[in-house]
Design a protein around this motif. Sequence first.
Motif, short mmCIF file in Angstrom:
data_model
loop_
_atom_site.label_atom_id
_atom_site.label_comp_id
_atom_site.label_asym_id
_atom_site.label_seq_id
_atom_site.Cartn_x
_atom_site.Cartn_y
_atom_site.Cartn_z
N ALA A 89 -2.86 1.65 -4.86
CA ALA A 89 -3.01 1.77 -3.41
C ALA A 89 -4.47 1.61 -2.99
O ALA A 89 -4.78 0.91 -2.03
N TYR A 90 -5.36 2.24 -3.74
CA TYR A 90 -6.79 2.17 -3.45
C TYR A 90 -7.31 0.73 -3.51
O TYR A 90 -8.21 0.36 -2.77
N TYR A 145 -2.64 12.79 -0.53
CA TYR A 145 -1.24 12.37 -0.57
C TYR A 145 -0.39 13.23 -1.50
O TYR A 145 0.77 12.91 -1.76
N TYR A 181 0.84 -1.20 0.00
CA TYR A 181 0.00 0.00 0.00
C TYR A 181 0.87 1.25 0.00
O TYR A 181 0.70 2.15 -0.83
N TYR A 182 1.84 1.30 0.91
CA TYR A 182 2.68 2.50 1.00
C TYR A 182 3.73 2.57 -0.11
O TYR A 182 4.17 3.66 -0.46
N GLN A 197 3.17 7.32 -6.21
CA GLN A 197 2.00 7.99 -6.77
C GLN A 197 1.14 7.04 -7.62
O GLN A 197 0.51 7.45 -8.60
N TRP A 205 -9.39 11.48 -1.68
CA TRP A 205 -8.47 10.60 -0.96
C TRP A 205 -7.07 10.68 -1.57
O TRP A 205 -6.09 10.87 -0.85
N SER A 206 -6.97 10.56 -2.88
CA SER A 206 -5.65 10.58 -3.53
C SER A 206 -5.00 11.96 -3.42
O SER A 206 -3.78 12.06 -3.25
N GLU A 207 -5.78 13.02 -3.49
CA GLU A 207 -5.22 14.37 -3.33
C GLU A 207 -4.66 14.59 -1.93
O GLU A 207 -3.79 15.44 -1.73
N ILE A 241 1.66 4.34 -2.65
CA ILE A 241 1.53 5.75 -2.28
C ILE A 241 2.84 6.49 -2.59
O ILE A 241 2.83 7.57 -3.18
N TYR A 271 -1.82 5.69 -7.12
CA TYR A 271 -2.96 5.77 -6.22
C TYR A 271 -4.06 4.76 -6.53
O TYR A 271 -4.72 4.28 -5.62
#
Length: 158
Positions: free
Chosen positions: A52-53, A72, A40-41, A47, A68-70, A44, A49
């Motif tokens: 990750a989602y 990060y 997951y990280y 980038q 949510w993505s913004e 992130i 996303y």
Amino acid sequence: MIKFRILLVIIPSLFAYSAHGEGWTYLDDRSTPQKLVESYYYAISNQLYVQAYSYFQKDVAPKDFKSWSEGYADTKSVEVAFGPTEPDPGAGQIYWGLPVALKSTKTDGSTVVFSGCFTVHMANLGMQTEPPFQPMGIVEASLKETNVPFENAAPQKC
């Protein structure tokens, strides 16, 4: 003669592919709760996303992907450390409370340490008899900023 020409076309294209792939890595490991959160990280930090989602279980993923993505946008990278965890199985479901410490490096170079817990879920593999397969996924994360050094920030229990 035709076989020789085909071989000449294929070989340069293989070299071109490996040249573009140099330095590129990919991580997507859902084999343990720790590997899931590391993946997951990793996504992130790179980038990625959408990737990750995908680690959230479908019914608990953040409703607004864009917001949510913004969240990060100022994150350059994330280091992860873990405390001990054990599975909590029951009635065909397995849950883990995973203690986590994060060291987030921002795009301006500053760092922030977070401490807390992820709840990870997986349906018992023997209970999944119809597609699509439901992999291990994140169902909850509760993290708070802390002044504790990253090396000591992972809780011992969730």
